[in-house]
Scaffold this active site. Structure first.
Site, mmCIF file in Angstrom:
data_model
loop_
_atom_site.group_PDB
_atom_site.id
_atom_site.type_symbol
_atom_site.label_atom_id
_atom_site.label_comp_id
_atom_site.label_asym_id
_atom_site.label_seq_id
_atom_site.Cartn_x
_atom_site.Cartn_y
_atom_site.Cartn_z
ATOM 1 N N HIS A 163 0.848 -1.189 0.000
ATOM 2 C CA HIS A 163 0.000 0.000 0.000
ATOM 3 C C HIS A 163 0.887 1.245 0.000
ATOM 4 C CE1 HIS A 163 -3.950 -1.971 1.147
ATOM 5 N NE2 HIS A 163 -3.079 -2.964 1.244
ATOM 6 N N HIS A 223 -16.858 -34.091 -30.183
ATOM 7 C CA HIS A 223 -15.582 -34.285 -30.874
ATOM 8 C C HIS A 223 -15.807 -35.121 -32.136
ATOM 9 C CE1 HIS A 223 -10.984 -35.121 -30.269
ATOM 10 N NE2 HIS A 223 -11.282 -34.756 -31.500
ATOM 11 N N LYS A 264 -25.013 -11.722 -49.873
ATOM 12 C CA LYS A 264 -24.762 -10.972 -48.640
ATOM 13 C C LYS A 264 -25.623 -9.718 -48.658
ATOM 14 C CE LYS A 264 -21.104 -9.519 -45.537
ATOM 15 N NZ LYS A 264 -21.942 -8.496 -44.921
ATOM 16 N N GLU A 271 -23.696 -6.571 -51.913
ATOM 17 C CA GLU A 271 -22.478 -6.374 -51.133
ATOM 18 C C GLU A 271 -21.476 -7.498 -51.336
ATOM 19 O OE1 GLU A 271 -21.168 -5.523 -46.469
ATOM 20 O OE2 GLU A 271 -23.255 -5.986 -46.984
#
Length: 896
Positions: free
Chosen positions: A122, A392, A599, A749
């Site tokens: 401190h 997995h 898009k 786009e």
């Protein structure tokens, strides 16, 4: 010398360190050797904060103990009689006499104090000068301390209010999460005011905050007034008071740190206290947000003269710490062979032997003790241990069931997945222990590597271990996420080793395999679904490192909570976070496995529906339902029996069409941000919107997150009917060239390429979605503006822009002055007027651009189209496209 002692050399100082294996933090097993190593590594950034300040210490000689049995703490002011003569020191006269304090003017002092178990350091807000005389404070501090019912989030909000007041006073501010409950806020001073004068200013500032935010802030220390509020403690500016030093450890149950933070972190809703390993990782990355307050940076040169009466200080000029990393002979070794982390290291030797860190994205921590990766700590910020279940997709599909125990994730492979019904036994084959940081891993392991295939987070959270008989029996209660595979309710599992079932095996290999076989089953005695997760956890529904990625069911099991027809309609529940795409090119696409959508140039929304109710949420989780009332058509576009069975969740893009029926982002701007019914209806008369629905995430309460993309698309067309404002755009299969050419012909786009076998990963940016753009667009943060000339005189001429770099900090990216209509500029001026600040939010603005700039808070996001990005990360020929209210400033990164 005792075998338990070592000699270490720190910048020419020789110290003896001992009892390095003593556990200082029982909850984490952090040893004294690791504490010493922390202070060695943090010295380069901590010493400038503590230098020439008298250091008081809190010592835990026998460790911090536990919540039930805390360790004994000793508060120390005077320098220890055993202190080496090279420790810098200075005297302070008190009423009761003169005290001599150590000065942390070099790394060796930190190591010496750590050897004494001084976990907390401190210091006051003032320093000694070169003659050992106290000088005026060089910083102001505000301690933001939450009362009962308030927390770190409330402290962060108050910190932002404090920053605004300090900026109005012409002061910068630097936040530090205290390592306890709250936040410390520092502001540098020029040293012209006394401590009493600074304290009075701090008190007035606290009172002003209280008056402005009476429901959230209190400036009086009385506990009775603090419930649900944040105390702005101004009293630590008193010349006799101290504050825990930035980068100091805390004597809490876990090794938290008084950690300097960036303002972007304070603004993050997921803000949490940092621990030892987190801070070390930040330092290694060069992150030191409070460095401007350091002694070497505050405009006063370092000195090699004595710091007090009889003091000898041989500290050399320059920045500390880096040389020490090479010079010390024993501090890094202090943890080697002595730290409890060695046990973890040994348990991970098999895991390491099967993996090459250069060839797999899996975390492969180094073998040295005391150096776990920081990713694990993000998942372990609670006192409770963790579990994780990963789906997995290796040579054979299985689920990896992992429980934290003794510093590692003890792991089993479950071929058929965890059972979600009682009286069902599943084979579970025990595998090698995994590091804790594996609890956050999700990605693709190369096919030719061990365990090759895709790994997905199926569920994760906290775990209560009720019984652990090593090698025989484990009983555990898993508290998973609300959208996780366990169904968002606590599950009590038992793992039973099959024991002698393999005794008849003839070969050694067969015996070894049999010894790994366990049975996993869901116990009949299940906890209450409303049972609380372990204290301090982020269990069901929490935002932890794995949030947002649950599949909902394992093969062969019904999803818990599936609603049957005729049941009462479920509520809207928590929104699913949208999956994000990675910017790429044609070269990233293997056409046989991909589908291609156009898009759409609009705003992403997640639509959640139950009978009679619709909610539209933005990518950042903002409720946008009032903004687009015409999209309530969705409720009529879905078969009633599907909605009655459970909620439906759709992913799509809100667009506004131009005269040629092409999406126009500039037209959409007229609708964004409106919530009042009168404003919405007025804008709707000029500009209608449409929802392009391209994905189905949940149907009739059944999760489709782990369903392959192509199957989700088929289900989408079976579930949703097109309407006036709802469209189901087509997807091309297997011809990227045709898709790109079509998008260019339609002047769209670009193209979204999506792997047909890919699952939906909420909140994740994955390479199973690739965006291919026809033009270059970039999200930007507005940090200021410059006045216009000619027709724009007296108003805004251009906006100054920034984008976060690889270091996460905002950097100047240029200015944009085209693409605005006069009406746009008036709206921009209105929006920026309330965000004015005196100093730039970024520090790399060229003088020519900064000369007449007006600065604003860096919290608004826009989008530009541009021709080129220069080598120094500046935008060439940017054109303004509009605001992005659906994005937050901390999300903005370079599109690369």
């Amino acid at each position: 010398m005792s075998p338990r002692e070592q000699k270490v050399e720190i910048e020419g100082r020789t110290l003896r360190v001992s009892h390095l294996d003593k556990v200082m933090y029982p909850s984490t097993g952090t040893t004294k050797g690791e504490v010493i190593d922390y202070y060695r590594r943090v010295a380069e950034v901590m010493v400038p904060q503590a230098e020439r300040r008298p250091a008081t210490r809190k010592r835990w000689v026998d460790g911090v103990g536990t919540a039930k049995k805390p360790g004994k703490v000793f508060f120390r002011k005077d320098l220890e009689d055993s202190a080496p003569d090279w420790v810098p020191r200075a005297d302070i006269d008190h009423h009761e006499g003169t005290s001599t304090y150590p000065l942390i003017d070099e790394p060796a002092v930190l190591i010496w104090l750590a050897q004494l178990a001084a976990l907390e350091i401190h210091t006051p807000q003032w320093r000694f000068d070169a003659d050992g005389e106290p000088v005026n404070p060089d910083r102001l501090v505000l301690d933001l301390d939450p009362g009962e019912g308030a927390g770190l989030g409330e402290c962060a909000q108050v910190a932002l209010w404090c920053r605004e007041l300090l900026e109005e006073m012409g002061l910068d501010s630097f936040p530090v999460t205290s390592g306890s409950k709250g936040i410390h806020l520092y502001a540098p001073l020029d040293g012209s005011a006394t401590a009493d004068e600074v304290a009075k200013v701090a008190h007035r500032l606290a009172r002003a905050l209280e008056e402005e935010h009476p429901d959230h802030v209190v400036s009086d220390m009385k506990k009775a007034l603090r419930r649900g509020k944040v105390l702005v403690d101004w009293s630590q500016n008193n010349g006799h008071k101290t504050t825990v030093c930035p980068y100091s450890l805390r004597g809490r149950e876990r090794p938290t740190v008084s950690a300097p933070r960036t303002w972007e972190e304070i603004e993050d809703s997921g803000l949490e206290q940092l621990e030892l390993e987190d801070v070390l990782a930040r330092i290694e990355d060069g992150t030191d947000p409070i460095s401007p307050l350091g002694f070497a940076q505050n405009g006063r040169a370092r000195t090699a003269s004595g710091a007090g009466k009889g003091t000898k200080n041989s500290k050399k000029e320059g920045k500390t710490g880096k040389k020490g990393k090479k010079d010390e002979k024993g501090a890094t070794g202090a943890t080697s062979g002595a730290s409890s982390a060695d046990t973890v290291s040994d348990r991970l030797s098999t895991y390491r032997s099967k993996r090459d860190a250069e060839r797999t994205p899996e975390p492969v921590p180094v073998a040295s003790a005391g150096d776990p990766a920081d990713a694990a700590q993000e998942a372990l910020d609670s006192d409770a241990p963790m579990f994780v279940i990963q789906e997995h997709h290796a040579s054979s599909l299985h689920w990896d069931f992992r429980l934290e125990h003794e510093g590692v994730l003890v792991s089993w492979a479950v071929p058929k997945g965890p059972p979600l019904e009682e009286d069902v036994n599943r084979l579970a084959v025990q595998t090698e222990d995994h590091p804790l940081e594996y609890g956050t891993f999700e990605g693709t392991i190369p096919k030719d590597e061990y365990g090759g295939g895709e790994v997905l987070l199926w569920d994760s959270g906290t775990v209560e271990i009720e019984k652990w008989r090593e090698g025989k029996e484990v009983i555990a209660v898993c508290h998973g996420r609300e959208d996780g595979g366990l169904g968002g309710v606590p599950r009590r599992f038992a793992l039973i080793h099959t024991g002698g079932m393999g005794r008849g095996a003839k070969s050694a290999a067969a015996k070894k395999k049999a010894s790994s076989d366990w049975l996993l089953h869901l116990m009949k005695d299940q906890p209450d679904e409303d049972a609380a997760a372990p204290e301090g956890s982020t269990s069901a529904g929490g935002t932890d490192a794995a949030s947002g990625a649950g599949s909902g069911t394992a093969p062969g099991d019904s999803a818990p909570g599936d609603a049957a027809p005729g049941d009462a309609a479920p509520d809207l529940g928590e929104p699913i976070r949208p999956m994000l795409a990675t910017l790429g090119s044609r070269g990233d696409i293997d056409e046989d496995e991909w589908a291609f959508e156009m898009k759409w140039d609009g705003v992403r929304v997640i639509a959640t529906l139950v009978p009679g109710e619709l909610r539209l949420t933005s990518r950042g989780g903002k409720d946008m339902t009032p903004t687009f009332p015409e999209l309530t058509e969705l409720l009529e576009a879905i078969a009633p029996d599907t909605l009655q069975a459970g909620r439906v969740v759709l992913d799509g893009e809100v667009v506004a069409l131009d005269a040629q029926d092409r999406p126009s982002f500039s037209r959409l701007q007229q609708r964004l941000g409106l919530t009042r019914e009168r404003d919405v209806e007025r804008a709707r008369e000029r500009t209608e919107v449409h929802l392009m629905v391209f994905d189905l995430l949940e149907a009739g309460g059944r999760s489709l997150l782990r369903t392959p993309y192509r199957e989700r698309r088929d289900a989408l067309f079976e579930t949703v009917d097109a309407s006036e404002h709802v469209s189901l755009p087509h997807a091309d299969h297997g011809d990227v060239g045709h898709a790109i050419a079509l998008s260019q012909d339609l002047q769209l786009e670009g193209v979204m390429a999506k792997k047909e076998s890919g699952v939906y990963q909420p909140g994740r940016r994955a390479r199973t979605w690739i965006k291919i753009k026809n033009s270059r667009h970039q999200e930007v943060v507005v940090v200021g503006w410059r006045e216009g000339h000619g027709a724009r005189a007296g108003g805004i001429g251009s906006l100054l822009l920034a984008v976060a770099g690889e270091d996460g900090a905002l950097h100047y990216a240029g200015r944009v002055g085209t693409g605005f209509s006069d009406r746009d500029l008036e709206a921009v001026a209105d929006r920026l007027r309330s965000r004015t600040r005196k100093t730039p939010p970024v520090d790399d603005v060229p003088a020519a651009d900064a000369r007449d700039a007006q600065w604003v808070r860096a919290d608004l996001v826009g989008e530009v189209k541009y021709a080129e990005r220069t080598e120094d990360d500046r935008l060439r020929q940017p054109v303004w496209r509009g605001w992005r209210p659906d994005k937050s400033a901390d999300e903005v990164r370079w599109e690369t």
